[in-house]
Structures are given as structure tokens and as C-alpha cells.
Design a protein around this motif. Structure first.
Motif, PDB file in Angstrom:
ATOM      1  N   CYS A 117     -13.162  29.308 -12.269  1.00  0.00           N
ATOM      2  CA  CYS A 117     -13.886  28.191 -12.866  1.00  0.00           C
ATOM      3  C   CYS A 117     -15.106  27.835 -12.023  1.00  0.00           C
ATOM      4  O   CYS A 117     -16.198  27.636 -12.555  1.00  0.00           O
ATOM      5  CB  CYS A 117     -12.966  26.990 -13.003  1.00  0.00           C
ATOM      6  SG  CYS A 117     -13.758  25.533 -13.712  1.00  0.00           S
ATOM      7  N   ARG A 148     -17.751  30.444 -12.494  1.00  0.00           N
ATOM      8  CA  ARG A 148     -18.378  30.315 -13.813  1.00  0.00           C
ATOM      9  C   ARG A 148     -19.457  29.235 -13.820  1.00  0.00           C
ATOM     10  O   ARG A 148     -20.494  29.379 -14.457  1.00  0.00           O
ATOM     11  CB  ARG A 148     -17.308  29.994 -14.851  1.00  0.00           C
ATOM     12  CG  ARG A 148     -17.787  30.079 -16.278  1.00  0.00           C
ATOM     13  CD  ARG A 148     -16.695  29.834 -17.312  1.00  0.00           C
ATOM     14  NE  ARG A 148     -15.440  30.499 -16.997  1.00  0.00           N
ATOM     15  CZ  ARG A 148     -14.273  29.860 -16.802  1.00  0.00           C
ATOM     16  NH1 ARG A 148     -14.207  28.549 -16.885  1.00  0.00           N
ATOM     17  NH2 ARG A 148     -13.182  30.522 -16.528  1.00  0.00           N
ATOM     18  N   TYR A 149     -19.227  28.151 -13.082  1.00  0.00           N
ATOM     19  CA  TYR A 149     -20.147  27.014 -13.129  1.00  0.00           C
ATOM     20  C   TYR A 149     -21.021  26.859 -11.899  1.00  0.00           C
ATOM     21  O   TYR A 149     -21.738  25.871 -11.762  1.00  0.00           O
ATOM     22  CB  TYR A 149     -19.358  25.721 -13.373  1.00  0.00           C
ATOM     23  CG  TYR A 149     -18.774  25.684 -14.751  1.00  0.00           C
ATOM     24  CD1 TYR A 149     -19.585  25.449 -15.860  1.00  0.00           C
ATOM     25  CD2 TYR A 149     -17.426  25.919 -14.965  1.00  0.00           C
ATOM     26  CE1 TYR A 149     -19.058  25.444 -17.133  1.00  0.00           C
ATOM     27  CE2 TYR A 149     -16.889  25.913 -16.244  1.00  0.00           C
ATOM     28  CZ  TYR A 149     -17.709  25.673 -17.322  1.00  0.00           C
ATOM     29  OH  TYR A 149     -17.192  25.666 -18.590  1.00  0.00           O
ATOM     30  N   ASN A 156     -24.623  25.988 -12.545  1.00  0.00           N
ATOM     31  CA  ASN A 156     -24.866  24.796 -13.351  1.00  0.00           C
ATOM     32  C   ASN A 156     -25.800  23.863 -12.585  1.00  0.00           C
ATOM     33  O   ASN A 156     -25.693  23.724 -11.368  1.00  0.00           O
ATOM     34  CB  ASN A 156     -23.530  24.100 -13.637  1.00  0.00           C
ATOM     35  CG  ASN A 156     -23.658  22.923 -14.567  1.00  0.00           C
ATOM     36  OD1 ASN A 156     -24.372  21.972 -14.274  1.00  0.00           O
ATOM     37  ND2 ASN A 156     -22.955  22.988 -15.675  1.00  0.00           N
ATOM     38  N   MET A 162     -24.265  21.408 -10.202  1.00  0.00           N
ATOM     39  CA  MET A 162     -23.515  21.893  -9.044  1.00  0.00           C
ATOM     40  C   MET A 162     -24.336  21.681  -7.773  1.00  0.00           C
ATOM     41  O   MET A 162     -25.517  22.027  -7.718  1.00  0.00           O
ATOM     42  CB  MET A 162     -23.185  23.370  -9.217  1.00  0.00           C
ATOM     43  CG  MET A 162     -22.466  24.004  -8.047  1.00  0.00           C
ATOM     44  SD  MET A 162     -20.799  23.399  -7.756  1.00  0.00           S
ATOM     45  CE  MET A 162     -19.906  24.238  -9.048  1.00  0.00           C
TER      46      MET A 162
END
Length: 64
Positions: free
Chosen positions: A28, A31-32, A35, A38
Motif C-alpha cells: 500500500c 502504491r501511494y 501521491n 505523501m
């Protein structure tokens, strides 16, 4: 408390409550990691973990 500690507490709580595996949490985070929300330092820590894991796999294959 820094961002890394907050993430650790949140994800540890998630893992405890939902029986989530550490690998699932890492997937997870990977995956981010790019972003916009983040934290850059956290994203760098995730990438560091990925690189260390890659080198461990490559190193184990070289020693066979």
C-alpha cells in the motif's frame, strides 16, 4: 512525534485490528508513495526499503 512514527502507529493499529500483514502495508505504501500528499521523507524511506529488498534478492541469486 515525526511523520514516520505516526505512520508506524497508524499502520501497526491497522495490522492489529484487521489482521493485515506487514507485506500488505508495504504494498500500500509503495502504491501511494508518489501521491502528492505523501511526505517526501516518508516516500524516500519507502524507496530505500525497496532498494534494500532488491539488493537482498539480487545478492542471494548471485551466491547460488
Amino acid at each position: 512525534m515525526n511523520n514516520e512514527e505516526v505512520f508506524c502507529i497508524i499502520f501497526q493499529d491497522l495490522m492489529d485490528k484487521q489482521g493485515t500483514e506487514a507485506g500488505e502495508v508495504m504494498e500500500c505504501l509503495i502504491r501511494y508513495k508518489n501521491n502528492a500528499q505523501m511526505n517526501k521523507k516518508c516516500a524516500a524511506g519507502i524507496e530505500h526499503h525497496q532498494l534494500v529488498s532488491l539488493f537482498q534478492v539480487l545478492g542471494s541469486k548471485l551466491h547460488k
